[in-house]
Enzyme design. Structure first.
Site, PDB file in Angstrom:
ATOM      1  N   GLN A  10      42.654  26.422  73.273  1.00 56.77           N
ATOM      2  CA  GLN A  10      41.623  26.959  72.878  1.00 56.77           C
ATOM      3  C   GLN A  10      40.998  27.940  73.669  1.00 56.77           C
ATOM      4  O   GLN A  10      40.704  29.055  73.466  1.00 56.77           O
ATOM      5  CB  GLN A  10      40.632  25.989  72.444  1.00 56.77           C
ATOM      6  CG  GLN A  10      39.235  26.451  71.869  1.00 56.77           C
ATOM      7  CD  GLN A  10      37.944  25.324  71.867  1.00 56.77           C
ATOM      8  OE1 GLN A  10      38.309  24.066  72.488  1.00 56.77           O
ATOM      9  NE2 GLN A  10      37.161  25.833  70.981  1.00 56.77           N
ATOM     10  N   LEU A  11      40.700  27.545  75.155  1.00 55.99           N
ATOM     11  CA  LEU A  11      39.971  28.347  76.189  1.00 55.99           C
ATOM     12  C   LEU A  11      41.091  29.387  76.508  1.00 55.99           C
ATOM     13  O   LEU A  11      40.925  30.632  76.858  1.00 55.99           O
ATOM     14  CB  LEU A  11      39.496  27.477  77.216  1.00 55.99           C
ATOM     15  CG  LEU A  11      39.065  28.392  78.452  1.00 55.99           C
ATOM     16  CD1 LEU A  11      37.586  29.215  78.238  1.00 55.99           C
ATOM     17  CD2 LEU A  11      38.478  27.249  79.551  1.00 55.99           C
ATOM     18  N   ASP A  32      52.585  28.682  79.143  1.00 50.89           N
ATOM     19  CA  ASP A  32      51.973  27.419  78.206  1.00 50.89           C
ATOM     20  C   ASP A  32      53.225  26.440  78.230  1.00 50.89           C
ATOM     21  O   ASP A  32      54.678  26.837  78.384  1.00 50.89           O
ATOM     22  CB  ASP A  32      51.585  27.843  77.080  1.00 50.89           C
ATOM     23  CG  ASP A  32      50.658  26.915  76.481  1.00 50.89           C
ATOM     24  OD1 ASP A  32      49.506  26.621  76.555  1.00 50.89           O
ATOM     25  OD2 ASP A  32      51.425  25.899  75.574  1.00 50.89           O
ATOM     26  N   TYR A 140      39.866  11.341  79.980  1.00 52.03           N
ATOM     27  CA  TYR A 140      39.629  12.661  80.472  1.00 52.03           C
ATOM     28  C   TYR A 140      38.587  12.883  81.312  1.00 52.03           C
ATOM     29  O   TYR A 140      38.419  13.622  82.295  1.00 52.03           O
ATOM     30  CB  TYR A 140      39.492  13.516  78.980  1.00 52.03           C
ATOM     31  CG  TYR A 140      38.906  14.819  79.144  1.00 52.03           C
ATOM     32  CD1 TYR A 140      37.769  15.116  78.749  1.00 52.03           C
ATOM     33  CD2 TYR A 140      39.814  16.081  79.353  1.00 52.03           C
ATOM     34  CE1 TYR A 140      37.068  16.613  78.856  1.00 52.03           C
ATOM     35  CE2 TYR A 140      39.471  17.162  79.350  1.00 52.03           C
ATOM     36  CZ  TYR A 140      38.109  17.502  79.055  1.00 52.03           C
ATOM     37  OH  TYR A 140      37.578  18.861  79.071  1.00 52.03           O
ATOM     38  N   LYS A 144      38.501  14.537  85.068  1.00 50.50           N
ATOM     39  CA  LYS A 144      37.859  15.617  85.648  1.00 50.50           C
ATOM     40  C   LYS A 144      36.775  15.374  86.716  1.00 50.50           C
ATOM     41  O   LYS A 144      36.557  16.111  87.614  1.00 50.50           O
ATOM     42  CB  LYS A 144      36.725  16.226  84.410  1.00 50.50           C
ATOM     43  CG  LYS A 144      37.633  16.812  83.136  1.00 50.50           C
ATOM     44  CD  LYS A 144      38.467  18.137  83.907  1.00 50.50           C
ATOM     45  CE  LYS A 144      39.250  18.809  82.376  1.00 50.50           C
ATOM     46  NZ  LYS A 144      39.994  19.784  83.037  1.00 50.50           N
TER      47      LYS A 144
HETATM   48  C1  VAH Z   1      36.482  18.035  74.606  1.00 52.50           C
HETATM   49  N1  VAH Z   1      36.058  20.380  74.169  1.00 52.50           N
HETATM   50  O1  VAH Z   1      36.013  17.599  73.635  1.00 52.50           O
HETATM   51  C2  VAH Z   1      36.309  19.136  75.244  1.00 52.50           C
HETATM   52  C3  VAH Z   1      35.237  19.219  75.819  1.00 52.50           C
HETATM   53  C4  VAH Z   1      32.815  18.694  76.378  1.00 52.50           C
HETATM   54  C5  VAH Z   1      33.975  18.455  75.291  1.00 52.50           C
HETATM   55  O2  VAH Z   1      35.454  18.814  77.225  1.00 52.50           O
HETATM   56  O3  VAH Z   1      37.230  16.911  75.135  1.00 52.50           O
END
Ligand code: VAH
Length: 314
Positions: A10-11, A32, A140, A144
């Site tokens: 997406q980004l 990719d 996730y 991060k």
């Molecule tokens: C997600 N779009 O939903 C990403 C993002 C803050 C949301 O990290 O995982």
């Protein structure tokens, strides 16, 4: 040359176009894991790359004399909860490979996206500070948070010039989101322009920090172009633009699409969203490198609907 990983995301797909127009198509190598992603940018050099394969990453870096890497490849929050081990492997092993490569090859600069997902239920919900308690509840978010500390470590110990932004939910019309908790805010516009009722997977009052893609792209280019001595945060910067709940974005669309309708069927992503902040304090980014968002909700909705309608009707 600039290497982009996750260019089909997406980004990634939007940033690849932006960097190509900013630096010239020939100075970009888009990669990719999905070899079909190359068709998104026909004139830009493309290579298939699985970022967990360190030797492949090294080979491509050598082949194209790469001096900067925008490492965007990752598994996002919702998908990550379905496959924690894979999410940790993809998100963490690949970042460590990129940082190690940057150290060994003395690459000029690295960009790596973080997220508001580093915050958790114990973080302040409103105007979440740049530095505050962070107890992320998703794989996730954990990846991060750990990644931010690795970026800071490689800067402090090895002088790797890695820069990072904690993106809120990103919304754009040129690409589809993939596996995030904020994806509803893109899906809702697609349903509105195709005159389909929308079923939202979050409750109507679930407020989250969001950002229109043009603002996110500009923030990325601005932090990467900022003089090195202006960067005081080497984990990742809070940036903010707008915050809204599903009912608010629905109402901003209703003004333009009076027959549009919505219903709410929260799923496992509701709990993820409730653990995240509702608004972000980005004072440090404004102070250090002049960050300021441009789009508010109504301006974003107008631009999204106009572009999606043009996109659809050719
Ligand atoms: C997600 N779009 O939903 C990403 C993002 C803050 C949301 O990290 O995982």
């Amino acid at each position: 040359k600039i290497l982009i990983t996750g260019a089909g995301g997406q980004l990634g797909s939007e940033l690849t176009h932006a960097l190509a127009s900013f630096f010239g198509k020939e100075s970009i190598v888009a990669t990719d894991i999905n070899e079909n992603a190359g068709s998104l940018f026909p004139e830009i050099p493309f290579e298939k790359l699985d970022v967990t394969d360190r030797s492949q990453l090294l080979a491509i870096t050598k082949k194209h004399t790469i001096t900067q890497i925008y490492h965007l490849a990752a598994i996002l929050s919702a998908t990550g909860e379905k496959n924690p081990a894979l999410a940790w492997k993809v998100n963490m092993d690949s970042l460590l490979s990129v940082l190690e490569l940057a150290k060994e090859k003395q690459l000029d600069k690295i960009y790596w996206p973080s997220s508001i997902a580093v915050f958790g239920p114990s973080s302040p919900k409103q105007h979440t500070p740049q530095r505050t308690i962070q107890e992320p509840q998703t794989v996730y978010g954990i990846s991060k948070q750990a990644g931010e500390q690795w970026c800071n470590y490689y800067f402090q110990k090895h002088g790797v010039d890695v820069r990072s932004l904690r993106y809120p939910g990103l919304i754009g019309y040129k690409s589809l989101p993939g596996g995030g908790t904020t994806d509803y805010a893109v899906d809702i516009y697609h349903h509105a322009v195709t005159e389909k009722p929308y079923t939202c997977f979050l409750k109507k009052d679930t407020t989250l920090p969001m950002m229109y893609m043009p603002d996110a792209i500009r923030a990325t280019i601005e932090i990467m172009n900022a003089p090195k001595d202006r960067i005081s945060i080497r984990s990742s910067y809070n940036i903010s633009a707008l915050s809204f709940a599903p009912e608010e974005i629905f109402n901003s669309i209703l003004v333009h699409c009076p027959t549009f309708s919505i219903d709410y069927q929260p799923d496992f992503r509701q709990e993820i969203a409730e653990g995240w902040p509702q608004s972000i304090d980005d004072t440090q980014a404004a102070l250090d490198w002049g960050w300021k968002a441009e789009f508010n909700l109504d301006k974003m909705t107008q631009d999204m609907l106009r572009n999606l309608q043009n996109h659809l009707h050719g």
